[in-house]
Design a protein around this motif. Structure first.
Motif, mmCIF file in Angstrom:
data_model
loop_
_atom_site.group_PDB
_atom_site.id
_atom_site.type_symbol
_atom_site.label_atom_id
_atom_site.label_comp_id
_atom_site.label_asym_id
_atom_site.label_seq_id
_atom_site.Cartn_x
_atom_site.Cartn_y
_atom_site.Cartn_z
ATOM 1 N N ASP A 132 0.839 -1.191 0.000
ATOM 2 C CA ASP A 132 0.000 0.000 0.000
ATOM 3 C C ASP A 132 0.877 1.245 0.000
ATOM 4 O O ASP A 132 2.034 1.217 0.414
ATOM 5 N N LEU A 133 0.301 2.300 -0.511
ATOM 6 C CA LEU A 133 0.996 3.574 -0.597
ATOM 7 C C LEU A 133 0.239 4.564 0.272
ATOM 8 O O LEU A 133 -0.958 4.761 0.096
ATOM 9 N N ILE A 134 0.940 5.146 1.235
ATOM 10 C CA ILE A 134 0.318 6.034 2.220
ATOM 11 C C ILE A 134 0.834 7.455 2.030
ATOM 12 O O ILE A 134 2.042 7.696 2.008
ATOM 13 N N LEU A 135 -0.091 8.367 1.872
ATOM 14 C CA LEU A 135 0.221 9.790 1.871
ATOM 15 C C LEU A 135 -0.124 10.325 3.252
ATOM 16 O O LEU A 135 -1.254 10.155 3.723
ATOM 17 N N ARG A 136 0.835 10.972 3.911
ATOM 18 C CA ARG A 136 0.584 11.453 5.270
ATOM 19 C C ARG A 136 1.245 12.803 5.492
ATOM 20 O O ARG A 136 2.213 13.154 4.797
ATOM 21 N N GLU A 137 0.718 13.530 6.459
ATOM 22 C CA GLU A 137 1.217 14.864 6.797
ATOM 23 C C GLU A 137 1.709 14.868 8.239
ATOM 24 O O GLU A 137 1.069 14.289 9.118
ATOM 25 N N LEU A 138 2.810 15.559 8.472
ATOM 26 C CA LEU A 138 3.307 15.698 9.834
ATOM 27 C C LEU A 138 2.528 16.771 10.570
ATOM 28 O O LEU A 138 2.365 17.888 10.074
#
Length: 388
Positions: free
Chosen positions: A125-131
Motif C-alpha cells: 500500500d501507498l500512504i500519503l501522510r502529513e506531519l
C-alpha cells in the motif's frame, strides 16, 4: 577649555561605544536565545525564496521577534546564500540561530508531506501522510494499493509539490520477486528494475528516496545493506553451526522469518531447525514447500495439499535432506542474528499455541510431547473454526 571639550567628546564616544556594544549584545541574545513561538509550526520554503521573505513569514507567524535580526544574523554567519527549499519543522521556542541552521543545512525536509510505499508479504500500500507539528506525529491523508487502480486525486494533487518526501519500506519476509513487482508500480521512481535479485539478498528496511530515483539503484542499495548485515553477523556467529557458507545461514534465517513474526521466539525456532540438522532429521517446514510451489511470486492463498507435501521438489523439506537450495524470502536482521546465534535448547518440534499468530508457539523436545501439543491445537481449531 580644549581639555574640557576633549574630555566631553571622549565621554560621549565611550557612551556611544557602550551603547553600540549593548545593542550588539542584545541582538546576539535575541538571535541565539529562545524564540517566542508558542507551538511548533511547519515552515515551507519555496524554490526561489530569499531570507528576507522567509524572515518576514516567520515574523508574521510570531516565530521570531524580529525579521531584521534574523536576516542580519544569517548574513553574519554567511548562510544567506545557503537557503534550501523544502518544508522544515520549527519547534516551539526555537531560536533564530536554530531556524537558520534548519533551513540552510540541506538534506531531506523535516516537515510537511511524506509518501511511504510499504511492500508487504500479503500486499502493498501507498500512504500519503502529513506531519502534525504540534505532536510530531504523522496523520494519514489517503492510503491505496497501486495494483488496484489509479491513484486518488488527493495523492496526485499533493505529490505535485517539489518538497514531498518519499520512502520505500520493505516488510520482513517479502520475496525478491514481490519487491521488484511492487517497485514497478512506484510512480515516483524511474527506469527499469532489471533482473530479480537473488532471494534473501534484499534488506527489509525503510529507505528514503528522491523523486525520480532509478529503481535499479534502490535495489542495489537494498542488496548492499543485506550484504553488509550478513557479513557483520557472520563474523560474530556462534561456533559449531551446521553452515558451510553465509548463504546457507541466510537460507536458515529466511525459514525462521517465515515461521514466526515474534522477535523473542526467533532464536528458539532457529535452535529447533539446527537441532534437526545436527541429528539428521528433515526440517519439515511448510513455508519451504509453499515456496517450491509459488517460486516466491505471490502467496499461495490456501492450505497445502497432501500431494504437495509428498511431492519431490528442491524446496520440499518433508522429502529432501538438509536445507533447501536458496532462501525462501528476505529475512530481517533479527532472523539472521537468530540463525547465527541461536538459543541453546533440546527442542525438536513446535506448534502454534492458539489460533492467534501473535500468541506464538509451544516447543517440545520429544515426539510424544509434541503430539500432545498438536492435539491441543487441533481441538482449538475445531472450537474456533479454520486454523492457521
Amino acid at each position: 577649555m580644549w581639555r574640557s571639550i576633549a574630555s566631553n567628546f571622549l565621554t560621549i564616544a565611550i557612551v556611544l561605544i557602550a551603547g553600540v556594544a549593548g545593542i550588539i549584545a542584545w541582538g546576539k541574545n535575541q538571535y541565539s536565545g529562545p524564540g517566542p513561538l508558542a507551538d511548533a509550526i511547519c515552515l515551507k520554503v519555496p524554490n526561489g525564496a530569499t531570507f528576507r521573505s522567509v524572515a518576514a513569514d516567520l515574523a508574521d507567524r510570531q516565530a521570531v521577534s524580529s525579521a531584521y535580526i534574523l536576516k542580519v544574523g544569517a548574513e553574519y554567519e554567511g548562510k544567506t546564500a545557503k537557503l534550501k527549499a523544502g518544508s522544515f519543522l520549527v519547534p516551539e521556542h526555537a531560536s533564530m540561530a536554530e531556524i537558520v541552521d534548519a533551513v540552510t543545512r540541506g538534506g531531506q525536509s523535516t516537515c510537511g508531506t511524506e509518501v511511504n510505499y510499504r511492500i508487504g508479504v500479503n500486499g502493498s500500500d501507498l500512504i500519503l501522510r502529513e506531519l502534525d507539528p504540534a505532536t510530531t506525529n504523522y496523520v494519514e491523508v489517503v492510503k491505496f494499493d497501486p495494483a488496484q487502480g489509479a491513484a486518488p486525486e488527493e495523492y496526485t494533487r499533493a505529490t505535485g509539490d517539489a518538497d514531498v518526501r518519499y520512502r520505500v519500506t520493505l516488510a520482513e519476509g517479502v520475496t525478491s520477486w514481490q519487491v521488484v513487482d511492487a517497485l514497478t508500480r512506484a510512480d515516483f521512481l524511474s527506469g527499469e528494475a532489471g533482473d530479480v535479485p537473488p532471494e534473501g539478498m534484499l534488506s527489509p528496511d525503510s529507505y528514503e528516496v528522491t523523486k525520480g530515483e532509478p529503481r535499479a539503484e534502490l535495489l542495489a542499495d537494498m542488496q548492499a545493506r543485506q550484504e553488509a548485515t550478513l557479513a557483520e553477523l557472520w563474523a560474530t556467529r556462534a561456533e559449531g553451526l551446521p553452515y558451510a557458507t553465509p548463504e546457507e545461514a541466510l537460507t536458515m534465517a529466511s525459514i525462521v522469518e517465515k515461521e514466526t513474526g515474534i522477535a523473542d521466539e526467533r532464536p528458539l525456532v532457529a535452535s529447533v531447525f539446527i537441532n534437526r540438522l545436527e541429528q539428521g532429521m528433515k526440517l519439515q517446514t511448510d513455508p519451504t514447500v509453499i515456496y517450491g510451489i509459488t517460486k516466491g511470486q505471490g502467496i499461495l492463498g490456501r492450505g497445502l495439499r497432501q500431494s504437495e507435501l509428498r511431492g519431490r521438489t528442491p524446496y520440499n523439506t518433508y522429502v529432501i535432506e538438509g536445507l533447501p537450495p536458496t532462501p525462501i524470502a528476505n529475512p530481517g536482521r533479527d532472523s539472521i542474528a537468530a540463525a547465527l546465534n541461536p538459543a541453546t535448547s533440546d527442542y525438536l518440534f513446535f506448534v502454534a499455541k492458539s489460533l492467534v499468530p501473535s500468541d506464538g508457539h509451544v516447543f517440545a523436545a520429544t515426539l510424544a510431547e509434541h503430539n500432545d501439543n498438536v492435539a491441543k491445537f487441533r481441538a482449538l481449531e475445531q472450537q474456533g473454526g479454520a486454523g492457521n
